[in-house]
Design an enzyme around this catalytic site. Sequence first.
Site: not given
Length: 517
Positions: A438, A490
């Site tokens: 991610s 992230h």
Amino acid sequence: MKDFVEKIKLIYFPFLVITLGFILIYTFFHWLIFIKLELFSIKEDMLKFWLPFALPCIPVYFFLRPRLKILKFKDDNKSTGFLFLAVLAIVVPTVIAQEYLITATGKITVLEDISEMQKFEKTKYYSLKDFYIDKKNIGVFNTSSISGKHNEYFNMEIYVAMPILQRAKDTSKFECEHWLGKQYSKQISNNLSNEEKKSHYKEFSKVVNEEFTHTNFRDFTYLELIGNTEDHDNFSYAIEENTNFDFKKPTLFEAHNEPFKNRNGEKMKYFFISLGVGLFIWFFILLFIKLKPYELKKFKNGEHTKNESLKETLEFFIPREGYYVTPILMNLNIAIYLIMVFAGFGFMSFKGKDLLEWGANFRPITTDGQWWRLLTSTFMHGGIMHLATNMFGLLFIGLFLEPVLGKKRYLLIYLATGIFASLASIWWYDATVSVGASGAIFGLYGLFIALLLTKVFPKEFSNAFLVSTLIFVGFNLLMGLTGGIDNAAHIGGLLSGFIIGIILSPRLKEEMEFDEE
């Protein structure tokens, strides 16, 4: 009446054959390969649930789905729902049948004491006459996991392994092969702070210690051999924490208090009920769906509708011009996940300990010289849902970015933003096990946002995707605040990708303008 006969003959009867055939064949091979011959071992969860859930999709999709083309559904969602009901009608009785198979085929061996176990052929159940449960020299393994659709639950688990000896004086020995396992668990909200979780865990430990102290573990009717399960792994970890006994390959048991004859419960009754209900519901719904005369005629003439959707789905995983690196990255991530599954680490989720052994990012270890974890962690995932959501995000963004960037530049940016994300994770968290693609994927989304803002893409395209992409990224970052998600990675990936996008945008504009000329 003629339509009814056609539906029974062309659709319901094949569905009946698939259902009964799958249950019988799967159950037979489960018994033959894994119980009778014991050719090799895989996780019991895989045998009892995941394979029975996944495998029926194959005959339903390839054999039953084309036949549903002759039915007149109002929309495709209803036909998909009808197929899902078919899979469910097969899965539920199959799962129950495997549970019954495991308990019904297990024989009980009566032992005078635990040392006699080596004299008899291995069975699943045992009864003991003379034995001693050592509650002092135990092994304890504390673990936790996160569950729920949105990681909303925090599960606390304590595994205790107790030596099973012939007599009390055997505690002076240095080896123990047989152990009794006892699991304690409690579930709380994952939205609590780390301090609150620690407080709950401390209270949970006190309750477990009190219950363990007052439990008479000699009070059981029979022992069940714990198979190749996640619980077996956790009890093994507990035994490793024991400092009094040495062991080679521990034999683990679970105690049961009910009579041995009741071990099957009412599984067989539930098997026939679930099978009957599934077959009846499918039959009942089929009664009210009309036929398409033209499609029926085509089917009878052998003009089967091709499964184009399968071909289109598979194409997402096949490298081609303009879409070369993305499918390779997806396949690599999926392959690593599957290797870990078949290595026996789980299916829905993996433990932090196993992830660390395979290359997860963890500040104390990474900064101690194992910097390669910054990259390896980006190709690992904590479970099936983690993998699925990341691969969907990679697929979407890869379709837009790879043709613009080119395969070499696209790959370098993916790897670079993934490493930046890992660096952000160990900078922010003191001791958090971090895995997942991610961070790199957020890097690609950050770059995508930069290219949309700098008008690298056509104006209409930028206007259509900028707002939706910002909403998607913002929503995922907000979800990361609920806990259980490495938001630092992230944000690190997103910012690094955005900066790279700003730097590259003038060059990409020139290249796109040159291509248009």
